[in-house]
Motif scaffolding. Structure first.
Motif, mmCIF file in Angstrom:
data_model
loop_
_atom_site.group_PDB
_atom_site.id
_atom_site.type_symbol
_atom_site.label_atom_id
_atom_site.label_comp_id
_atom_site.label_asym_id
_atom_site.label_seq_id
_atom_site.Cartn_x
_atom_site.Cartn_y
_atom_site.Cartn_z
ATOM 1 N N ARG A 12 0.942 5.120 0.500
ATOM 2 C CA ARG A 12 0.119 6.189 1.071
ATOM 3 C C ARG A 12 0.320 7.498 0.285
ATOM 4 N NH1 ARG A 12 1.896 9.402 6.233
ATOM 5 N NH2 ARG A 12 1.092 10.969 4.825
ATOM 6 N N PRO A 13 -0.619 8.408 0.406
ATOM 7 C CA PRO A 13 -0.415 9.677 -0.320
ATOM 8 C C PRO A 13 0.712 10.491 0.312
ATOM 9 C CG PRO A 13 -2.513 9.673 0.877
ATOM 10 C CD PRO A 13 -1.904 8.335 1.100
ATOM 11 N N VAL B 74 7.984 1.398 7.552
ATOM 12 C CA VAL B 74 8.635 2.350 8.451
ATOM 13 C C VAL B 74 7.580 3.194 9.165
ATOM 14 C CG1 VAL B 74 10.710 2.460 7.030
ATOM 15 C CG2 VAL B 74 8.926 4.129 6.693
ATOM 16 N N THR B 75 7.974 3.889 10.207
ATOM 17 C CA THR B 75 7.037 4.727 10.947
ATOM 18 C C THR B 75 6.478 5.807 10.017
ATOM 19 O OG1 THR B 75 8.287 4.279 12.924
ATOM 20 C CG2 THR B 75 6.857 6.212 12.991
ATOM 21 N N GLY B 76 5.186 5.969 10.086
ATOM 22 C CA GLY B 76 4.535 6.998 9.275
ATOM 23 C C GLY B 76 4.132 6.517 7.892
ATOM 24 N N SER B 77 4.339 5.213 7.620
ATOM 25 C CA SER B 77 4.018 4.712 6.274
ATOM 26 C C SER B 77 2.551 4.307 6.144
ATOM 27 C CB SER B 77 4.923 3.533 5.933
ATOM 28 O OG SER B 77 4.747 2.515 6.887
ATOM 29 N N GLY B 78 1.812 4.285 7.264
ATOM 30 C CA GLY B 78 0.380 3.988 7.189
ATOM 31 C C GLY B 78 -0.008 2.627 7.722
ATOM 32 N N LYS B 79 0.830 2.029 8.577
ATOM 33 C CA LYS B 79 0.512 0.704 9.135
ATOM 34 C C LYS B 79 -0.731 0.780 10.013
ATOM 35 C CE LYS B 79 4.481 0.224 11.199
ATOM 36 N NZ LYS B 79 5.101 1.479 10.771
ATOM 37 N N THR B 80 -0.726 1.738 10.947
ATOM 38 C CA THR B 80 -1.849 1.861 11.873
ATOM 39 C C THR B 80 -3.099 2.335 11.139
ATOM 40 O OG1 THR B 80 -0.252 2.341 13.584
ATOM 41 C CG2 THR B 80 -2.530 2.867 14.096
ATOM 42 N N TYR B 81 -2.897 3.205 10.160
ATOM 43 C CA TYR B 81 -4.034 3.680 9.369
ATOM 44 C C TYR B 81 -4.688 2.489 8.660
ATOM 45 C CZ TYR B 81 -6.647 6.063 5.697
ATOM 46 O OH TYR B 81 -7.645 6.476 4.856
ATOM 47 N N ARG C 217 0.849 -1.188 0.000
ATOM 48 C CA ARG C 217 0.000 0.000 0.000
ATOM 49 C C ARG C 217 0.887 1.241 0.000
ATOM 50 N NH1 ARG C 217 -4.912 1.761 4.046
ATOM 51 N NH2 ARG C 217 -6.205 2.376 2.307
HETATM 52 P P1 ADP Z 1 2.495 4.125 10.985
HETATM 53 O O1 ADP Z 1 1.533 3.377 11.816
HETATM 54 O O2 ADP Z 1 3.078 3.288 9.876
HETATM 55 O O3 ADP Z 1 3.558 4.771 11.762
HETATM 56 P P2 ADP Z 1 0.250 5.860 10.503
HETATM 57 O O4 ADP Z 1 -0.751 4.853 10.114
HETATM 58 O O5 ADP Z 1 0.185 6.365 11.878
HETATM 59 O O6 ADP Z 1 1.710 5.297 10.237
HETATM 60 O O7 ADP Z 1 0.184 7.016 9.451
HETATM 61 C C1 ADP Z 1 0.775 8.293 9.633
HETATM 62 C C2 ADP Z 1 -0.160 9.366 9.148
HETATM 63 O O8 ADP Z 1 -0.426 9.210 7.772
HETATM 64 C C3 ADP Z 1 -1.500 9.327 9.850
HETATM 65 O O9 ADP Z 1 -1.875 10.645 10.119
HETATM 66 C C4 ADP Z 1 -2.435 8.709 8.849
HETATM 67 O O10 ADP Z 1 -3.739 9.208 8.965
HETATM 68 C C5 ADP Z 1 -1.815 9.119 7.528
HETATM 69 N N1 ADP Z 1 -2.017 8.067 6.496
HETATM 70 C C6 ADP Z 1 -1.335 6.922 6.409
HETATM 71 N N2 ADP Z 1 -1.739 6.197 5.359
HETATM 72 C C7 ADP Z 1 -2.706 6.903 4.753
HETATM 73 C C8 ADP Z 1 -3.534 6.679 3.597
HETATM 74 N N3 ADP Z 1 -3.419 5.550 2.850
HETATM 75 N N4 ADP Z 1 -4.428 7.625 3.277
HETATM 76 C C9 ADP Z 1 -4.530 8.730 4.013
HETATM 77 N N5 ADP Z 1 -3.787 9.011 5.113
HETATM 78 C C10 ADP Z 1 -2.879 8.119 5.489
#
Ligand code: ADP
Ligand code: MG
Length: 726
Positions: free
Chosen positions: A34-35, A114-121, A32
């Protein structure tokens, strides 16, 4: 995999497991992208098509050591770009795992990046954009809907097993639960207003569910939520007793006394599945309730991270969904009280720690050490995957170091046993992440090559299907008829027992204590009340007899209906059986044909091998003949050369001999000539002498006169001889 964690006595644990014929599936790896956030300028990842992404180095480092511009492409089962929704991802990646869970099979789904890549999202989502976790919950509860068992019918034991309790035991446990505070609210959350924070996340407008669910079983969902930090396991749902005087860790506050959470250990159950010993497992009945439990765990995680000054992106979180299912008994009324008929399946949703190297987070001191440890568990995960891949590709038997970290040890069964394993690699296309994204892609590519055994199908319990609906139809019919006759309606609530109702309809017994000797009221009142009760009892008994009679007749009618339905069903079954028989005979015919063809193939193969053998022999013969011919030719050539040598030698010898003989002959002739010459000379002298004495001689004598040989005689001895003969 984790074998379905059936709660079996040890004797049954040895029973033959249904086989999946060694079928394996590769780990499903999805990507995936992310934007790009508004603060980032440069995009270094491009989605090429449904399955491929292309990474290119950021500006400024576009050339490598060899001066080449290096773009790399990576392929996955599917790639999700910015236009893909959370639902798209769920439909492709998680739906099948939920279907498997309901069919009694295990699954593991994790997000990596990596951190901020959208895992939790991806896993949890954001308000209005529910992630995979709430969607899985939604689909599970949508599928098992009213087939759920009442609370406490299933009960977890402390050995990763699940037991089944009868109605009374479950009722007693429910009453016990009501008497003490719990993590789960007493009133089901479906009737409560969910917390506004997550209400938007579970507001999922998706009617997806598992279609062909076994309706003759009852189901129950248990959830647990753990965190792995610095190679320690923490139970995020563990209840810490609340001290009313001192605030505890679950009450955030500046001066609050903080009790650090206790770490848990891993154990192996009797089916060799790994589990967290003593981990809280909460039975949940709705998506809201389950998500509420998750949310509470999430809050505790946040508090603990702040209080303990932890790097939150460095912890792994594991949300486990356990589904227990057991068949209804033959009447379709109660759960079959047989432990070995319980099927337990598990779906683990894992949000891994950030995969980046430690220096990125600029952690220091103990935090750096801890972070190192956490990185260590991801390293172990990579090593395990590498070892598995090598073993499978090269047929080696290298030890997979699952035990080196809690994370890999907990999921050992998924990789070593059977089940579905899926991974979503999350990437941020920003330039800063480029180096790390390359590492993530390499790991993902390797993971795709690992295969995991396909889970086996759940065994069938052996009772006739349709039990629940026969029982329900019977109850409905009974209620309808009782209503028609004005009788009592069967109550829905089991707690409102018939005995309670019965006692309510009797007048209360007045006090039978005699106040004094002249008390002439108490006894008559008592007699009257008892008389009244006797009359009611008699009436009830008559009513009961009537009801029994009408019930009996109704039962007979119902039996008639059931018999008719059974007849129809029997007809259908017979028809189906006939089809099955005809299909079986067709299969037999085809099998016979296959056998004949196999036999023919066998014969042809044998003939071919015979011909090939002959061909080989002939070729060998030909080769040996050719060699022989070659040998003979070279012998002949040698002989010719020898004969030629001999002939020329002989010719020379003979020439020399001839010359020698000619020379000898010449010498001899010369000598003879000389002698003759001498003789002639003498003769001549004689003649000359005699002429002077006798002038005439006869002519014949003249003719015979030898010619005087000249000094230059012909060279041939023959001519010499001839001359002499003349
Ligand atoms: P991780 O868990 O990998 O560290 P996060 O899921 O916390 O990353 O994502 C970091 C930020 O990016 C969050 O604010 C999240 O809402 C946003 N984000 C991540 N993936 C997407 C996506 N596919 N579409 C929109 N926003 C996203
Ligand atoms: Mg995260």
């Amino acid at each position: 995999m984790m074998k379905p964690a059936r709660t079996k006595p040890p004797r049954r644990a040895l029973a033959k497991k249904p086989s999946n014929n060694g079928q394996k599936d590769p780990v499903g790896v999805y990507c995936r992208v992310r934007p790009l956030s508004p603060s980032d300028q440069e995009c270094c990842i491009e989605v090429i098509n449904e399955t491929t992404v292309q990474l290119h180095p950021p500006d400024g480092c576009k050339v490598n050591k060899n001066g080449e511009y290096k773009e790399t492409q990576y392929s996955f089962k599917q790639v999700f770009g910015t236009h893909h929704t959370q639902k798209d991802l769920f439909d492709v990646v998680a739906k099948l795992l939920v279907e498997d869970l309901i069919r009694g099979k295990n699954g593991l789904l994790f997000t990596y990046g990596v951190t901020g890549s959208g895992k939790t999202y991806t896993m949890t989502g954001s308000p209005g954009q529910g992630g995979l976790l709430p969607r899985c919950l939604h689909m599970i509860f949508n599928s098992i809907r009213d087939l759920q068992a009442k609370r406490y019918v299933f009960k977890t034991d402390d050995k990763n097993g699940i037991e089944v309790q009868n109605m009374v035991e479950a009722l007693l446990d429910r009453q016990k639960r009501d008497a003490q505070p719990q993590i789960v609210p007493k009133t089901p959350l479906s009737r409560q207003k969910p917390e506004p924070e997550f209400a938007d996340m579970i507001n999922i407008e998706d009617g997806c569910k598992v279609e062909d669910i076994d309706e003759d079983s009852v189901y129950s969902v248990f959830v647990s939520y753990i965190e792995i930090y610095n190679n320690y396991i923490y139970d995020l749902l563990e209840e810490v007793p609340i001290d009313p005087i001192k605030p505890k860790w679950n009450t955030p506050g500046k001066n609050a006394e903080f009790i650090p959470p206790q770490s848990k250990i891993l154990r192996e159950d009797q089916n060799h599945n790994m589990y967290v010993a003593g981990c809280t497992e909460v039975e949940v009945k709705t998506t809201e309730e389950a998500f509420d439990v998750f949310w509470k765990g999430q809050k505790r995680r946040r508090i603990a991270n702040t209080q303990l000054n932890r790097e939150s992106s460095r912890s792994h979180s594991v949300f486990m969904l356990k589904l227990a299912q057991a068949p209804l008994d033959a009447d379709g009324e109660n759960v079959l009280q047989e432990k070995e008929q319980i099927t337990v399946s598990q779906l683990s949703l894992v949000d891994l720690a950030g995969s980046e190297r430690t220096n990125r987070t600029k952690a220091e001191g103990s935090r750096l050490r801890e972070a190192g440890n956490i990185n260590q568990s991801l390293m172990t995960l990579r090593t395990c995957i590498e070892a598995l891949r090598e073993n499978q590709m090269c047929g080696t038997n290298k030890m997979v170091p699952y035990r080196d970290s809690k994370l890999t040890h907990l999921f050992k069964n998924y990789f070593d046993g059977e089940g579905k394993v899926r991974m979503i690699v999350c990437v941020n296309p920003k330039a800063d992440d480029h180096e790390e994204s390359l590492q993530v892609m390499r790991f993902a590519e390797m993971t795709q090559e690992v295969e995991v055994a396909r889970p086996v199908d759940k065994p069938i319990c052996g009772l006739t299907p349709g039990r629940r609906y026969r029982n329900q139809a019977f109850k409905e019919e009974l209620t309808r008829r009782l209503e028609e006759r004005g009788g009592p309606v069967i109550g829905e609530s089991e707690e409102q027992t018939a005995i309670e109702l019965l006692f309510q309809s009797f007048p209360p017994i007045p006090s039978c204590e005699l106040l004094d000797a002249n008390d002439n009221q108490t006894l008559p009142q008592l007699i009257e009340a008892l008389e009244k009760r006797r009359r009611i009892r008699q009436m009830m008994s008559e009513e009961f007899t009537k009801s029994v009679t009408s019930f009996r007749s109704m039962l007979q009618d119902f039996n008639g209906v059931v018999a008719a339905k059974e007849n129809i069903a029997q007809g259908k079954v017979t028809e189906k059986e006939r089809t099955i028989i005809s299909q079986k005979s067709e299969i037999e015919r085809l099998e016979k044909k296959v056998k004949t063809l196999e036999y023919k193939i066998d014969i042809l193969e044998k003939t071919t091998s015979i011909y090939e053998g002959e061909k080989r022999n002939l070729q060998q013969d030909l080769e040996s003949q050719q060699q022989k011919l070659q040998r003979q030719l070279s012998d002949k050539r040698r002989l010719e050369a020898r004969l030629q040598g001999m002939a020329s030698e002989n010719a020379m010898k003979w020439e020399k001999e001839c010359e020698r003989r000619v020379a000898a002959k010449q010498l001899e002739m010369q000598n003879k000539l000389w002698v003759k010459d001498e003789k002639l000379k003498q003769l001549k002298a004689i003649v000359t002498d005699s002429k002077s004495e006798r002038p005439e001689r006869p002519s014949r004598e003249k003719d015979r006169e030898p010619k005087v040989p000249v000094r230059s005689i012909s060279p041939s001895p023959v001519s010499v001889c001839v001359t002499w003969n003349l």
